[in-house]
Design a protein around this motif. Structure first.
Motif, short mmCIF file in Angstrom:
data_model
loop_
_atom_site.label_atom_id
_atom_site.label_comp_id
_atom_site.label_asym_id
_atom_site.label_seq_id
_atom_site.Cartn_x
_atom_site.Cartn_y
_atom_site.Cartn_z
N LYS A 710 0.80 -1.21 0.00
CA LYS A 710 0.00 0.00 0.00
C LYS A 710 0.84 1.27 0.00
O LYS A 710 0.32 2.35 -0.23
CB LYS A 710 -0.94 0.00 1.20
CG LYS A 710 -1.98 -1.11 1.13
CD LYS A 710 -2.95 -1.03 2.30
CE LYS A 710 -4.00 -2.13 2.20
NZ LYS A 710 -4.97 -2.08 3.31
N HIS A 711 2.14 1.15 0.29
CA HIS A 711 3.00 2.33 0.27
C HIS A 711 3.76 2.46 -1.05
O HIS A 711 4.61 3.34 -1.18
CB HIS A 711 4.00 2.26 1.42
CG HIS A 711 4.98 1.14 1.30
ND1 HIS A 711 4.63 -0.18 1.44
CD2 HIS A 711 6.30 1.11 1.01
CE1 HIS A 711 5.68 -0.95 1.27
NE2 HIS A 711 6.71 -0.19 1.00
N LYS A 712 3.46 1.59 -2.02
CA LYS A 712 4.20 1.60 -3.29
C LYS A 712 3.21 1.75 -4.44
O LYS A 712 2.12 1.19 -4.42
CB LYS A 712 4.99 0.30 -3.42
CG LYS A 712 5.91 0.26 -4.64
CD LYS A 712 6.68 -1.04 -4.71
CE LYS A 712 7.72 -1.16 -3.62
NZ LYS A 712 8.57 -2.35 -3.79
N LEU A 713 3.61 2.54 -5.46
CA LEU A 713 2.77 2.79 -6.63
C LEU A 713 3.29 2.03 -7.83
O LEU A 713 4.50 1.81 -7.98
CB LEU A 713 2.73 4.28 -6.97
CG LEU A 713 2.30 5.26 -5.88
CD1 LEU A 713 2.24 6.66 -6.46
CD2 LEU A 713 0.97 4.87 -5.30
N PHE A 714 2.37 1.63 -8.70
CA PHE A 714 2.71 1.08 -10.01
C PHE A 714 2.26 2.08 -11.06
O PHE A 714 1.09 2.47 -11.11
CB PHE A 714 2.01 -0.26 -10.22
CG PHE A 714 2.19 -0.80 -11.62
CD1 PHE A 714 3.41 -1.34 -12.01
CD2 PHE A 714 1.15 -0.77 -12.53
CE1 PHE A 714 3.58 -1.83 -13.29
CE2 PHE A 714 1.31 -1.26 -13.81
CZ PHE A 714 2.54 -1.79 -14.19
N ILE A 715 3.20 2.54 -11.89
CA ILE A 715 2.92 3.57 -12.89
C ILE A 715 3.15 2.97 -14.28
O ILE A 715 4.19 2.36 -14.54
CB ILE A 715 3.83 4.80 -12.70
CG1 ILE A 715 3.66 5.37 -11.29
CG2 ILE A 715 3.53 5.86 -13.74
CD1 ILE A 715 4.55 6.56 -10.99
N HIS A 734 4.25 14.83 -3.80
CA HIS A 734 3.15 14.23 -3.04
C HIS A 734 3.65 13.46 -1.83
O HIS A 734 2.85 12.76 -1.18
CB HIS A 734 2.35 13.31 -3.97
CG HIS A 734 1.96 13.96 -5.24
ND1 HIS A 734 1.00 14.94 -5.31
CD2 HIS A 734 2.42 13.80 -6.52
CE1 HIS A 734 0.87 15.35 -6.56
NE2 HIS A 734 1.72 14.67 -7.31
N GLY A 735 4.92 13.53 -1.50
CA GLY A 735 5.44 12.84 -0.32
C GLY A 735 6.92 12.53 -0.47
O GLY A 735 7.55 12.85 -1.49
N ASN A 736 7.49 11.90 0.55
CA ASN A 736 8.90 11.54 0.53
C ASN A 736 9.09 10.24 -0.25
O ASN A 736 8.61 9.18 0.17
CB ASN A 736 9.44 11.38 1.96
CG ASN A 736 9.46 12.70 2.69
OD1 ASN A 736 9.57 13.76 2.08
ND2 ASN A 736 9.33 12.65 4.01
N VAL A 737 9.79 10.32 -1.36
CA VAL A 737 10.03 9.15 -2.22
C VAL A 737 11.26 8.40 -1.71
O VAL A 737 12.36 8.96 -1.65
CB VAL A 737 10.24 9.58 -3.68
CG1 VAL A 737 10.54 8.38 -4.55
CG2 VAL A 737 9.01 10.32 -4.20
N LYS A 738 11.06 7.13 -1.33
CA LYS A 738 12.17 6.32 -0.82
C LYS A 738 12.94 5.64 -1.95
O LYS A 738 14.16 5.51 -1.89
CB LYS A 738 11.64 5.26 0.16
CG LYS A 738 11.11 5.84 1.47
CD LYS A 738 10.61 4.74 2.38
CE LYS A 738 11.74 3.81 2.82
NZ LYS A 738 11.24 2.78 3.76
N ASP A 739 12.22 5.20 -2.99
CA ASP A 739 12.90 4.46 -4.05
C ASP A 739 12.06 4.53 -5.32
O ASP A 739 10.83 4.58 -5.26
CB ASP A 739 13.12 3.00 -3.64
CG ASP A 739 13.91 2.22 -4.68
OD1 ASP A 739 14.91 2.77 -5.19
OD2 ASP A 739 13.53 1.09 -5.01
N TYR A 758 6.87 5.11 -1.45
CA TYR A 758 6.77 6.25 -0.54
C TYR A 758 7.02 5.80 0.90
O TYR A 758 7.10 4.59 1.19
CB TYR A 758 5.38 6.89 -0.63
CG TYR A 758 5.20 7.77 -1.84
CD1 TYR A 758 5.56 9.11 -1.80
CD2 TYR A 758 4.68 7.28 -3.02
CE1 TYR A 758 5.39 9.93 -2.91
CE2 TYR A 758 4.51 8.09 -4.14
CZ TYR A 758 4.87 9.42 -4.07
OH TYR A 758 4.71 10.22 -5.16
N GLU A 759 7.11 6.76 1.80
CA GLU A 759 7.39 6.45 3.20
C GLU A 759 6.24 5.72 3.86
O GLU A 759 6.45 4.85 4.70
CB GLU A 759 7.69 7.74 3.98
CG GLU A 759 9.15 8.18 3.90
CD GLU A 759 9.46 9.26 4.91
OE1 GLU A 759 8.52 9.80 5.51
OE2 GLU A 759 10.65 9.55 5.09
N ASN A 760 5.00 6.05 3.50
CA ASN A 760 3.86 5.44 4.17
C ASN A 760 2.68 5.37 3.21
O ASN A 760 2.72 5.88 2.08
CB ASN A 760 3.47 6.21 5.45
CG ASN A 760 3.27 7.69 5.18
OD1 ASN A 760 2.48 8.08 4.32
ND2 ASN A 760 4.03 8.53 5.90
#
Length: 873
Positions: A710-715, A734-739, A758-760
């Motif tokens: 839930k904290h990761k997006l698929f684009i 839109h937030g802090n991108v971790k990777d 994202y972080e969360n």
């Protein structure tokens, strides 16, 4: 930025920081107010806000506003520092009317909230005692004077308050409670009561049990979720509600974005404490912290109904839930179902019509329209393929309102949405009609079901025959038997054709395998015969050359770990040669033959599986790589001492794109795995553990999760020219991108896909809302929560399926259906010889292509088609 996205948490923090630096107090207050309306504020944010307001509060009216701000602050999280600041600030107002009682009231509330805090509770108890000691000092008579009876009574009363505070504190397990006990001994002019000593020793024993958990929290790194969970389990066994509540609150202060923790806490409050204010406050804070989690909203609605909150407030909370930004289409179905259940429980069905019943029907209609318009447009799927909301509506109309006409209209709508092919849907309708309708409609439904069902037609046929056996006339029985026999005959014919096709394909595969096996045996025998043949040296050389030429014409067997999709130039020529192109014995082929001879002279090295732990398998390398041993030895030298690099070549001397790298130490092999996906000569190099797949057939290395994150997006839909830096620039708003991971093929070329972590969950949820449909370099991208679909095995036609029980329809996740499992067999190999012309249904089938096609499915018929058919009869 906030005018575009008001839910950007970090942007709120940046704005508050800048306004505080510039001293813009009015704008600063407004910015903090807006943020507090959307999010619970952390302890640090509240303390900064309170300190700024305290500096400006001089008048009595301004002090009252600070008190109101403190009341809001203590509701967000349980924070000892805020309670201590609140109590100390209230001491400054003891000169006002009722000031002392107000201070005591705040201290008592603070002790109730955080007085049991093992590490921070002592400071609050000491502050309370200091306040009471200060009151005692003001009540002391002047030196040398004799106190009046009233003064003596006040002194005794005040001394008793301090004694009581000491005794209450010593009965609670707190750090440094030994020092508090010594202080009490020194302060008290009387011996400490035996009951206080017993409660002190009992608390001391309890403190020893708590210390390991407190020490684990001190030594752990944020967010300390596992340590808090162990502490919660410990307190749950002890069973003290106040201590359980406090440890949950402490855990949530550091893990406020963990929905499961909120859910467990709320469940405990709902089932154990059942205090209205406490329960509803916890539910409200849960949905403010994790608004994207539908389960928390559903529990909140249930808790409000359980505690008899006004209907208007519950409806308002439901509307907030709809605007919370859920991450899956099914979430909206769940929240609608929960709200409709609540509305149904409000209706008195003994009345023919009521305001509550009309509101329920209106809500059902709105839910169906909402899922069709809002949800399907956003997620490209309905979230309710089985139309469960319409089914429930139909059941309410039939069972509770005795309105079968409306129920039939709803079921007719359900069937037109692609559900008519499922036997379980027809049987659901049949059961409803059987219980609340009439036999004639039951019969019509089953006749339609026999005609339309494609998954388990035997079931509906059996139910139809059972109905006619019990209630039908002879004419009804004959019609049912004829209809079911015709339908099952068509179904069995289709299944037989599919089975024949499958058997033919299997037989062809066996024949091809046998041919390959025979060809290898003949080749091996030919080699053996030529080696033993004697004769002219020149002729032998020519024979050897012909042997090598034959070797080149056969495609080399691919190794298990060899990469797909890339063929070296030499093998490309061989592929062409298979279709009639012959190679010249001289010219450019001569150097290759020389190279192959040199490789052929190298003795074969067998793999030593005992060294797998210090070895890594490297694949997807370029076939044209020059000196792969030297190249890889240099590349992996940074990981540790390389003992050997064993590149794999075919018998022509061509590098096959993979090799084994053996290290001196096991740790070096583990470090080498970090080089996976490193670009080498323009291609991503794959590095994996060296495992014997004959002994471990299920072993598979995949670096990335294949479950819902839930904290990761698929684009998808990205332009191929989009770089990682460019995508990060778009996403970080839109937030802090971790990777960020751009998906590439084996050749390292981008595929227009990416995963952004994202972080969360909150940041990821907001990013989906804001970025889905965004245009990047003239490409419209699609953004969703990462939830790779499960790969489905191809279904096989099997007559035995008829005996299987009914299974529910497949529910797909946010990413939709799995990819189709296509046959990778060339069409040329699938062609069969022309079958004997066969007349069937008056038509002669001669086409070989037609014989290989799957049996055609019966044409789907609409309601109008059924009506015409019945009128003709």
């Amino acid at each position: 930025k906030l005018s575009i996205n008001a839910f950007d948490y970090n942007c709120h923090l940046d704005l508050i920081k800048l306004l505080r630096q510039e001293g813009e107090l009015v704008k600063l207050r407004r910015a903090r107010q807006k943020m507090s309306e959307l999010f619970p504020l952390t302890e640090e944010i509240w303390l900064d806000w309170l300190k700024d307001e305290i500096k400006m509060a001089s008048e009595v009216s301004e002090r009252e506003k600070v008190y109101e701000l403190f009341e809001r602050a203590v509701k967000d999280y349980i924070c000892p520092e805020i309670w201590l600041e609140y109590a100390q600030y209230s001491i400054g107002g003891i000169g006002q009317e009722g000031g002392i009682e107000r201070v005591r009231s705040i201290f008592e509330r603070a002790l109730t909230a955080v007085g049991l805090h093992v590490t921070k509770g002592t400071a609050l108890w000491e502050a309370y005692r200091e306040f009471e000691n200060a009151i005692l000092e003001t009540a002391q008579p002047a030196p040398g004077s004799i106190p009046s009876p009233e003064q003596q009574q006040v002194l005794c009363s005040q001394l008793e308050k301090i004694h009581t505070l000491f005794r209450r504190q010593l009965g609670i397990p707190l750090l440094d409670m030994e020092a508090s006990y010594a202080e009490y001994e020194e302060w008290s002019e009387e011996p400490i009561p035996e009951t206080t000593i017993k409660s002190y020793k009992k608390a001391l024993q309890q403190l020893e049990k708590c210390k390991p958990y407190e020490e684990a929290l001190l030594g752990a790194e944020t967010p300390k979720l596992a340590e808090y969970q162990a502490y919660i389990d410990f307190e749950m066994k002890a069973g003290d509600p106040a201590r359980i509540q406090l440890i949950y609150e402490r855990a949530l202060a550091e893990n406020c974005l963990v929905p499961d923790l909120w859910a467990r806490y709320n469940q405990y409050l709902d089932r154990q404490l059942k205090v209205k204010e406490l329960v509803l406050s916890a539910h409200d804070r849960a949905v403010r912290n994790c608004p994207w989690t539908v389960g928390l909203w559903i529990r909140y609605l249930l808790a409000m109904e359980r505690h008899r909150v006004e209907h208007s407030i519950i409806s308002e909370m439901f509307e907030k839930a709809l605007n919370a930004g859920f991450i899956q289409a099914t979430d909206y179905v769940e929240i609608w179902q929960a709200y409709l259940d609540y509305l149904r429980r409000r209706v008195d069905f003994t009345q023919d019509s009521s305001k509550e019943l009309e509101e329920l029907r209106s809500a059902f209609a709105r839910a169906v329209e909402y899922l069709k318009q809002e949800v399907e447009e956003r997620f490209s799927e309905s979230g309710d393929p089985s139309c469960t909301i319409m089914q429930n509506w139909a059941r309410v109309e039939a069972r509770l309102c005795n309105n079968m006409q409306k129920a039939r209209e709803l079921w007719d709508n359900i069937m037109t949405k692609g559900n008519a092919k499922y036997a379980n849907m027809w049987l659901e309708y049949y059961n409803l009609e059987r219980a609340h309708g009439d036999t004639q409609h039951c019969r019509k439904a089953l006749h339609r079901a026999v005609q339309c069902t494609s998954d388990y037609p035997e079931h509906v046929c059996e139910v139809l025959l059972t109905l006619e056996r019990i209630e039908g006339t002879l004419e009804d029985w004959d019609a049912a038997v004829q209809k079911t026999e015709n339908r099952l005959a068509r179904v069995n014919e289709q299944r037989a054709k599919a089975a024949e096709k499958e058997a033919a394909l299997a037989k062809q595969e066996e024949e091809r395998a046998e041919q390959r096996k025979q060809a290898r045996a003949e080749k091996k025998a030919s080699k053996k015969a030529k080696k033993t043949r004697t004769g002219d040296k020149r002729k032998a050389d020519e024979d050897d050359e012909g042997e090598w030429g034959q070797e080149e014409e056969l495609p080399s067997k691919r190794h298990r770990g060899e990469s797909d999709g890339v063929l070296p130039e030499e093998d490309m020529e061989v592929e062409t040669g298979l279709f009639g192109r012959s190679e010249k014995p001289d010219g450019p082929a001569a150097p290759k033959e020389k190279a192959s001879t040199s490789r052929k002279d190298i003795p074969k090295v067998f793999h030593d599986s005992s060294k797998d732990k210090v070895t890594v398998f490297v694949s997807n390398l370029s076939y044209t790589m020059a000196e792969p041993e030297a190249k890889l030895r240099e590349l992996f030298g940074s990981c540790g001492e390389v003992v050997e690099v064993r590149a794999v070549f075919n018998n022509k001397g061509t590098f096959r794109g993979y090799c084994y790298v053996q290290f001196r130490e096991e740790e070096a092999a583990r470090q080498a795995l970090a080089l996976d996906r490193t670009a080498v000569e323009g291609r991503p190099m794959f590095v994996s553990p060296c495992v014997d797949k004959n002994k471990n057939p299920d072993f598979k290395v995949f670096r990335y999760s294949t479950t819902l994150e839930k904290h990761k997006l698929f684009i998808s839909g990205l332009p191929f020219s989009c770089t990682k830096e460019e995508l990060e620039e778009v996403c970080k708003a839109h937030g802090n991108v971790k990777d960020i991971r751009l998906v590439t093929n084996r050749a390292g070329k981008p595929k227009g896909l990416a995963y952004v972590e994202y972080e969360n969950e909150a940041q990821a949820s907001q990013a989906v809302l804001k970025m889905d449909g965004l245009t990047v370099k003239d490409h419209v991208i699609k953004v969703m929560i990462s939830n790779p679909p499960l790969r489905k095995l191809p279904e096989r036609s099997d007559p035995s399926r008829a005996s299987l029980p009914l299974t529910p329809r497949q529910i797909y996740g946010a990413r939709g259906k799995g990819r189709t499992q296509l046959s990778m067999m060339p069409r040329a190999l699938q062609r069969q010889s022309n079958p004997v012309a066969k007349a069937e249904n008056g038509m002669v089938q001669n086409s070989p292509a037609a014989s290989s096609e799957p049996p055609a499915e019966p044409k789907k018929m609409s309601n109008a088609d059924f009506a015409k058919m019945l009128l003709k009869k």
